[in-house]
Design an enzyme around this catalytic site. Structure first.
Site: not given
Ligand code: AMP
Length: 280
Positions: A32, A37, A148, A150, A154, A186-187
């Protein structure tokens, strides 16, 4: 962009690239995809010869079945935007490929980091995150892992896992990408309805308000921000100020770098965000 579903095919391909002296950057995601990302992909493209992105909605990191079921899945759209992002390799394994039957999970000694904030409110979550990233690092063996900010806690947890498991990869942390009104991308934002989407930006307003409240005692600043969030309809899991290096929770402002971390629900959608405050 090459797409792999099997770990063996992916690692064979990466071995060839490595034998040609290509450096590998890795961006793990749950799909998503949004511009947050893509900022990680872009950073990897700039720093590494080849970028691998994985899309895997990791069941072991969800402590709530409904959240796992409702997690947005937009794989066809994701592939299109990855093609346009300059990503070289996409890994989209099935659950069985990552977790073959009878595989015993490793326990990661995360200590204090697992007892606070996300660790406290999502029991088992970080064990699941470490498990999947540990497995992915074994398959991909990248020079750099792009994460990230964010997901601040983690990043710290994965740094610890990398040390515990002796992975030879360096973490690169990328700043949070935000929508025009400050909401962290965010997704899960896709699940917000129109009214919730308007209210969601208040999470960033609350972080900013705390950031500007340095002249007030921390506990008063926190109370004001909590009121702002509950008035906007949020149900708050936590709103804390912590030492940015150790994540020790603070009750008074410090001179060292600090981070404000928040997790709150709008309806059944859980949003997290954070803001780093430089030391004085
Ligand atoms: P996720 O798909 O939510 O597991 O995120 C995958 C990676 O993208 C993780 O390292 C997150 O921290 C990063 N990420 C998610 N949202 C953002 C954002 N708004 N800005 C920068 N990185 C992000």
């Amino acid at each position: 962009m090459k797409i792999f579903k099997l770990k063996e095919d992916l690692s064979n391909h990466l071995n060839i690239l490595r034998s040609q002296n290509s450096s590998i950057g890795f961006v793990p995601t749950m799909g998503a995809l949004h511009d947050g990302h893509l900022s990680l992909i872009k950073a990897s493209n700039q720093q590494c010869d080849k970028t691998v992105c994985s899309i895997f909605v990791n069941p072991t990191q969800f402590n709530n079945t409904a959240d796992l079921e409702k997690y947005p899945r937009t794989i066809e759209h994701d592939i299109v935007i990855l093609e346009n992002s300059g990503c070289d390799i996409l890994f989209i394994p099935e659950v069985d490929e990552i977790y073959p039957n009878n595989e015993q999970p490793v326990h990661y000694e995360l200590g204090f980091l697992e007892t606070i904030l996300e660790g406290e409110f999502r029991p088992g979550h970080f064990q699941g995150v470490c498990r999947v990233v540990d497995i992915l690092l074994n398959i991909i063996n990248p020079s750099f892992l792009f994460l990230g900010q964010k997901d601040y806690q983690q990043c710290m947890v994965l740094k610890k896992m990398i040390t515990l498991r002796n992975h030879h990869t360096s973490i690169v942390t990328i700043p949070t990408m935000r929508e025009a009104d400050g909401l962290a991308m965010s997704s899960r934002n896709m699940r917000l309805n129109t009214d919730q989407r308007i209210k969601a930006s208040k999470i960033y307003v609350a972080l900013q308000k705390m950031n500007q409240s340095g002249s007030l005692p921390l506990l008063i600043a926190k109370k004001q921000a909590l009121t702002l969030l509950s008035d906007a309809g949020f149900l708050v899991d936590y709103l804390e100020v912590a030492n940015a290096n150790t994540l020790e929770i603070l009750t008074e402002w410090e001179k060292t770098p600090m981070v404000i971390l928040v997790a709150a629900y709008l309806g059944d959608i859980r949003l997290i965000d954070n803001l780093i405050l430089p030391g004085i």
